[in-house]
Design a protein around this motif. Sequence first.
Motif, PDB file in Angstrom:
ATOM      1  N   ASP A  54       0.867  -1.184   0.000  1.00 45.80           N
ATOM      2  CA  ASP A  54       0.000   0.000   0.000  1.00 45.80           C
ATOM      3  C   ASP A  54       0.903   1.232   0.000  1.00 45.80           C
ATOM      4  N   PRO A  55       0.992   1.958  -1.117  1.00 45.09           N
ATOM      5  CA  PRO A  55       1.937   3.075  -1.223  1.00 45.09           C
ATOM      6  C   PRO A  55       1.791   4.127  -0.118  1.00 45.09           C
ATOM      7  N   GLN A  56       0.571   4.444   0.265  1.00 43.83           N
ATOM      8  CA  GLN A  56       0.373   5.473   1.295  1.00 43.83           C
ATOM      9  C   GLN A  56       0.837   4.989   2.668  1.00 43.83           C
ATOM     10  N   ARG A  57       0.451   3.778   3.030  1.00 38.96           N
ATOM     11  CA  ARG A  57       0.857   3.233   4.335  1.00 38.96           C
ATOM     12  C   ARG A  57       2.360   2.994   4.378  1.00 38.96           C
ATOM     13  N   ASN A  58       2.913   2.512   3.275  1.00 37.98           N
ATOM     14  CA  ASN A  58       4.355   2.268   3.210  1.00 37.98           C
ATOM     15  C   ASN A  58       5.115   3.580   3.407  1.00 37.98           C
ATOM     16  N   GLN A  59       4.717   4.619   2.686  1.00 38.08           N
ATOM     17  CA  GLN A  59       5.397   5.908   2.788  1.00 38.08           C
ATOM     18  C   GLN A  59       5.234   6.508   4.179  1.00 38.08           C
ATOM     19  N   ALA A  60       4.032   6.354   4.758  1.00 36.95           N
ATOM     20  CA  ALA A  60       3.807   6.878   6.104  1.00 36.95           C
ATOM     21  C   ALA A  60       4.719   6.188   7.113  1.00 36.95           C
ATOM     22  N   THR A  61       4.865   4.901   6.969  1.00 33.95           N
ATOM     23  CA  THR A  61       5.730   4.160   7.888  1.00 33.95           C
ATOM     24  C   THR A  61       7.180   4.574   7.701  1.00 33.95           C
ATOM     25  N   LEU A  62       7.631   4.606   6.470  1.00 36.57           N
ATOM     26  CA  LEU A  62       9.023   4.968   6.206  1.00 36.57           C
ATOM     27  C   LEU A  62       9.299   6.430   6.548  1.00 36.57           C
ATOM     28  N   GLY A  63       8.354   7.299   6.250  1.00 35.32           N
ATOM     29  CA  GLY A  63       8.565   8.725   6.472  1.00 35.32           C
ATOM     30  C   GLY A  63       8.512   9.152   7.923  1.00 35.32           C
ATOM     31  N   ARG A  64       7.614   8.550   8.703  1.00 33.79           N
ATOM     32  CA  ARG A  64       7.427   8.982  10.086  1.00 33.79           C
ATOM     33  C   ARG A  64       8.037   8.038  11.102  1.00 33.79           C
ATOM     34  N   ARG A  65       8.136   6.780  10.786  1.00 37.13           N
ATOM     35  CA  ARG A  65       8.521   5.809  11.809  1.00 37.13           C
ATOM     36  C   ARG A  65       9.915   5.227  11.651  1.00 37.13           C
ATOM     37  N   ILE A  66      10.444   5.231  10.446  1.00 35.71           N
ATOM     38  CA  ILE A  66      11.773   4.662  10.232  1.00 35.71           C
ATOM     39  C   ILE A  66      12.653   5.748   9.604  1.00 35.71           C
ATOM     40  N   PRO A  67      13.357   6.514  10.435  1.00 40.62           N
ATOM     41  CA  PRO A  67      14.172   7.608   9.914  1.00 40.62           C
ATOM     42  C   PRO A  67      15.192   7.194   8.859  1.00 40.62           C
ATOM     43  N   ALA A  68      15.641   5.938   8.882  1.00 36.22           N
ATOM     44  CA  ALA A  68      16.604   5.479   7.877  1.00 36.22           C
ATOM     45  C   ALA A  68      15.978   5.443   6.489  1.00 36.22           C
ATOM     46  N   GLY A  69      14.645   5.477   6.408  1.00 32.78           N
ATOM     47  CA  GLY A  69      13.958   5.549   5.114  1.00 32.78           C
ATOM     48  C   GLY A  69      13.862   4.237   4.361  1.00 32.78           C
ATOM     49  N   ARG A  70      14.128   3.127   5.017  1.00 35.84           N
ATOM     50  CA  ARG A  70      13.995   1.825   4.360  1.00 35.84           C
ATOM     51  C   ARG A  70      13.694   0.772   5.404  1.00 35.84           C
ATOM     52  N   TRP A  71      13.072  -0.296   4.944  1.00 40.20           N
ATOM     53  CA  TRP A  71      12.787  -1.421   5.823  1.00 40.20           C
ATOM     54  C   TRP A  71      14.087  -2.155   6.131  1.00 40.20           C
ATOM     55  N   ARG A  72      14.158  -2.738   7.323  1.00 37.99           N
ATOM     56  CA  ARG A  72      15.345  -3.484   7.717  1.00 37.99           C
ATOM     57  C   ARG A  72      15.422  -4.786   6.942  1.00 37.99           C
ATOM     58  N   ARG A  73      16.634  -5.147   6.565  1.00 36.90           N
ATOM     59  CA  ARG A  73      16.895  -6.446   5.940  1.00 36.90           C
ATOM     60  C   ARG A  73      17.492  -7.365   7.006  1.00 36.90           C
ATOM     61  N   ALA A  74      17.348  -8.653   6.803  1.00 39.97           N
ATOM     62  CA  ALA A  74      17.877  -9.616   7.778  1.00 39.97           C
ATOM     63  C   ALA A  74      19.374  -9.408   8.005  1.00 39.97           C
ATOM     64  N   ASP A  75      20.110  -9.077   6.964  1.00 36.96           N
ATOM     65  CA  ASP A  75      21.559  -8.926   7.118  1.00 36.96           C
ATOM     66  C   ASP A  75      21.954  -7.662   7.894  1.00 36.96           C
ATOM     67  N   ASP A  76      21.001  -6.775   8.169  1.00 41.17           N
ATOM     68  CA  ASP A  76      21.308  -5.601   8.983  1.00 41.17           C
ATOM     69  C   ASP A  76      21.652  -5.980  10.425  1.00 41.17           C
ATOM     70  N   LEU A  77      21.260  -7.159  10.851  1.00 46.27           N
ATOM     71  CA  LEU A  77      21.559  -7.612  12.211  1.00 46.27           C
ATOM     72  C   LEU A  77      22.971  -8.185  12.352  1.00 46.27           C
ATOM     73  N   ALA A  78      23.621  -8.456  11.245  1.00 48.83           N
ATOM     74  CA  ALA A  78      24.911  -9.151  11.278  1.00 48.83           C
ATOM     75  C   ALA A  78      25.965  -8.404  12.089  1.00 48.83           C
ATOM     76  N   GLY A  79      26.132  -7.131  11.848  1.00 48.44           N
ATOM     77  CA  GLY A  79      27.170  -6.372  12.540  1.00 48.44           C
ATOM     78  C   GLY A  79      26.966  -6.336  14.048  1.00 48.44           C
ATOM     79  N   ALA A  80      25.728  -6.081  14.466  1.00 44.95           N
ATOM     80  CA  ALA A  80      25.429  -6.046  15.898  1.00 44.95           C
ATOM     81  C   ALA A  80      25.660  -7.409  16.530  1.00 44.95           C
ATOM     82  N   THR A  81      25.259  -8.453  15.831  1.00 48.57           N
ATOM     83  CA  THR A  81      25.434  -9.809  16.352  1.00 48.57           C
ATOM     84  C   THR A  81      26.908 -10.161  16.485  1.00 48.57           C
TER      85      THR A  81
END
Length: 107
Positions: A54-81
């Motif tokens: 849903d373009p509107q819900r997706n943009q709202a989530t990315l724009g207001r809730r995830i400052p990085a502007g993209r959804w997390r990928r599984a490999d984003d956890l690698a460095g912290a782990t």
Amino acid sequence: MKAVVHCGARTLETESRAAEAPALAKEWGGRGVNVNAIAPGCIAPDNTEALRADPQRNQATLGRRIPAGRWRRADDLAGATVFLASPASDHVDGIVLPVDGGWLGRL
């Protein structure tokens, strides 16, 4: 989601009980065990597919809730782990490390 990694005297946990890390660190710290957790935030697999489609819900989530502007990928956890499982974190104990693209920082 639950992932528990044991590396020597370390325990890393990724799940909804991550808030227990500080208490467990107090209990196990004196025995040479580091207890930490990773708070992974939203990821872009199947469970968010309807939201992302849903373009509107997706943009709202990315724009207001995830400052990085993209959804997390599984490999984003690698460095912290790797950090929490390595000797580099020998004196890190009882933390919950957010890997969420800034989700918690938006409050």
